[in-house]
Design an enzyme around this catalytic site. Structure first.
Site, PDB file in Angstrom:
ATOM      1  N   THR A 134     -14.803   9.439 -24.808  1.00 11.23           N
ATOM      2  CA  THR A 134     -14.133   9.777 -23.305  1.00 11.23           C
ATOM      3  C   THR A 134     -14.809   8.776 -22.542  1.00 11.23           C
ATOM      4  O   THR A 134     -15.995   8.088 -22.785  1.00 11.23           O
ATOM      5  CB  THR A 134     -14.717  10.946 -22.816  1.00 11.23           C
ATOM      6  OG1 THR A 134     -16.942  10.582 -23.568  1.00 11.23           O
ATOM      7  CG2 THR A 134     -15.041  12.360 -24.002  1.00 11.23           C
ATOM      8  N   LYS A 147     -19.887   1.815 -22.205  1.00 17.20           N
ATOM      9  CA  LYS A 147     -19.993   0.583 -22.115  1.00 17.20           C
ATOM     10  C   LYS A 147     -21.601   0.135 -20.842  1.00 17.20           C
ATOM     11  O   LYS A 147     -21.137  -0.745 -20.211  1.00 17.20           O
ATOM     12  CB  LYS A 147     -18.662  -0.221 -21.703  1.00 17.20           C
ATOM     13  CG  LYS A 147     -18.328  -0.088 -22.845  1.00 17.20           C
ATOM     14  CD  LYS A 147     -16.700  -0.897 -22.548  1.00 17.20           C
ATOM     15  CE  LYS A 147     -15.400  -0.798 -23.423  1.00 17.20           C
ATOM     16  NZ  LYS A 147     -15.100   0.711 -23.547  1.00 17.20           N
ATOM     17  N   ILE A 180     -30.146  -3.253 -16.657  1.00 21.76           N
ATOM     18  CA  ILE A 180     -31.313  -3.575 -17.005  1.00 21.76           C
ATOM     19  C   ILE A 180     -31.412  -2.872 -17.674  1.00 21.76           C
ATOM     20  O   ILE A 180     -31.050  -1.003 -17.581  1.00 21.76           O
ATOM     21  CB  ILE A 180     -31.971  -4.230 -15.951  1.00 21.76           C
ATOM     22  CG1 ILE A 180     -31.914  -2.852 -15.135  1.00 21.76           C
ATOM     23  CG2 ILE A 180     -31.742  -5.392 -15.394  1.00 21.76           C
ATOM     24  CD1 ILE A 180     -33.171  -3.373 -13.859  1.00 21.76           C
TER      25      ILE A 180
HETATM   26  O1  S5P Z   1     -12.998  -3.955 -26.880  1.00 23.91           O
HETATM   27  C1  S5P Z   1     -12.157  -3.231 -26.408  1.00 23.91           C
HETATM   28  C2  S5P Z   1     -13.329  -2.012 -26.803  1.00 23.91           C
HETATM   29  C3  S5P Z   1     -13.333  -0.679 -26.518  1.00 23.91           C
HETATM   30  S1  S5P Z   1     -13.715   0.632 -26.467  1.00 23.91           S
HETATM   31  N1  S5P Z   1     -11.122  -2.149 -26.319  1.00 23.91           N
HETATM   32  C4  S5P Z   1     -10.901  -1.443 -26.304  1.00 23.91           C
HETATM   33  O2  S5P Z   1      -9.470  -1.256 -25.834  1.00 23.91           O
HETATM   34  N2  S5P Z   1     -11.654  -0.525 -26.039  1.00 23.91           N
HETATM   35  C5  S5P Z   1     -11.330   0.858 -25.669  1.00 23.91           C
HETATM   36  O3  S5P Z   1     -10.719   2.014 -26.081  1.00 23.91           O
HETATM   37  C6  S5P Z   1     -10.531   1.109 -24.305  1.00 23.91           C
HETATM   38  O4  S5P Z   1     -11.459   1.499 -23.223  1.00 23.91           O
HETATM   39  C7  S5P Z   1      -9.909   2.868 -24.597  1.00 23.91           C
HETATM   40  O5  S5P Z   1     -10.956   4.049 -24.257  1.00 23.91           O
HETATM   41  C8  S5P Z   1      -8.951   2.569 -25.699  1.00 23.91           C
HETATM   42  C9  S5P Z   1      -8.278   2.040 -26.197  1.00 23.91           C
HETATM   43  O6  S5P Z   1      -6.946   2.570 -25.730  1.00 23.91           O
HETATM   44  P1  S5P Z   1      -5.790   2.859 -26.619  1.00 23.91           P
HETATM   45  O7  S5P Z   1      -4.604   3.460 -25.438  1.00 23.91           O
HETATM   46  O8  S5P Z   1      -4.968   1.380 -26.283  1.00 23.91           O
HETATM   47  O9  S5P Z   1      -5.397   2.852 -27.656  1.00 23.91           O
END
Ligand code: S5P
Length: 252
Positions: free
Chosen positions: A62, A95, A99
């Site tokens: 989420t 993410k 701090i």
């Molecule tokens: O490097 C990253 C890390 C994450 S957690 N690249 C990403 O795309 N994500 C997450 O994965 C991003 O915030 C989104 O929720 C999901 C990818 O979504 P999609 O629609 O591109 O498959």
């Protein structure tokens, strides 16, 4: 890549962390390594998606702060019920990047109260080792490398990020587009069977690529599932593709 990968069974034998164990046990029992990313913006869409894809995933990821009508009682209580019924974990992709004291407040306070419901969370490690101390009741997936074009997670950054991730007892794994040491679980987003990008910097790979070359453990799929006309059918497709790619990656 020539070398064989570490299997889920082997990883299960090598970890004591309860969240790692739950993820690996769920993967083995559901024959799934799929995490669906629920990047939808209303409670109704979130719950409907969770209900449809629930049987096929090991976790639902989420971004709880994009839900426009968030209410703990109306959003989280039913989401937890669906997760329990379909046996998947809740991964809040917050993410964190601050701090320790601020992250602790963001984790425990505000309207979202992430600490009360998330099984595990993502966190940047840019705030250093002690910034991760506050996540002791959940698992942390460290952001080691990002999938977007031009990301600043260079090889030297990733090397330093991995030192923090490997040494911190709260960390169960990493998000990366590169191989990481196999004592961490590897979570790989940027997976899509139809597209190579989204025109906003995202870069996609296939399940086959990420299992074979990265030895990933879990694929994260967002738009490939929730934007599809039939999210349940797409979840089944990604689950099957992901599982077959995992099995193939076990063979030398
Ligand atoms: O490097 C990253 C890390 C994450 S957690 N690249 C990403 O795309 N994500 C997450 O994965 C991003 O915030 C989104 O929720 C999901 C990818 O979504 P999609 O629609 O591109 O498959």
């Amino acid at each position: 890549e020539e070398e064989t990968r570490v299997s889920y069974e082997q990883k299960l034998n090598n970890t004591q962390h309860s969240v790692s164990r739950k993820l690996l046990e769920t993967a083995l029992s559901k024959k799934s390594n799929l995490i669906a990313s629920a990047d939808v913006t209303t409670t109704q869409e979130l719950l409907a998606l969770a209900e449809k894809v629930g049987p096929h995933i090991i976790a639902l990821k989420t971004h709880i702060d994009i839900i426009s009508d968030f209410e703990y009682e109306k959003t989280i209580i039913p989401l937890k019920e669906i997760a329990a019924r379909h046996q998947f974990l809740l991964m809040e992709d917050r993410k964190f990047a601050d701090i320790g004291n601020t992250q602790e407040l963001q984790f425990t306070s505000g309207v979202f109260k992430i600490t009360d419901w998330a099984d595990f969370v993502t966190s940047q490690v840019i705030g250093g080792f002690e910034s991760l101390d506050c996540f002791k009741n959940v698992g942390v997936v460290a952001i080691v490398g990002m999938s977007s074009k031009g990301a600043l997670t260079t090889a030297s950054y990733r090397e330093e990020a991995l030192k923090v991730a490997l040494s911190h007892p709260n960390v169960i794994g990493g998000v990366s587009q590169n191989k990481i040491p196999e004592d961490l679980l590897l979570f790989t987003p940027g997976v899509n069977l139809a597209d190579s990008g989204d025109g906003k910097g995202q870069q996609y790979n296939t399940p086959e690529h990420v299992f074979k070359t990265l030895h990933t453990d879990f694929i994260i799929v967002g738009r490939g599932i929730y934007k599809s006309d039939d999210p349940e059918a797409s979840a089944i497709t990604y689950k099957t593709e992901g599982w077959n790619a995992y099995i193939n990656s076990l063979i030398k």
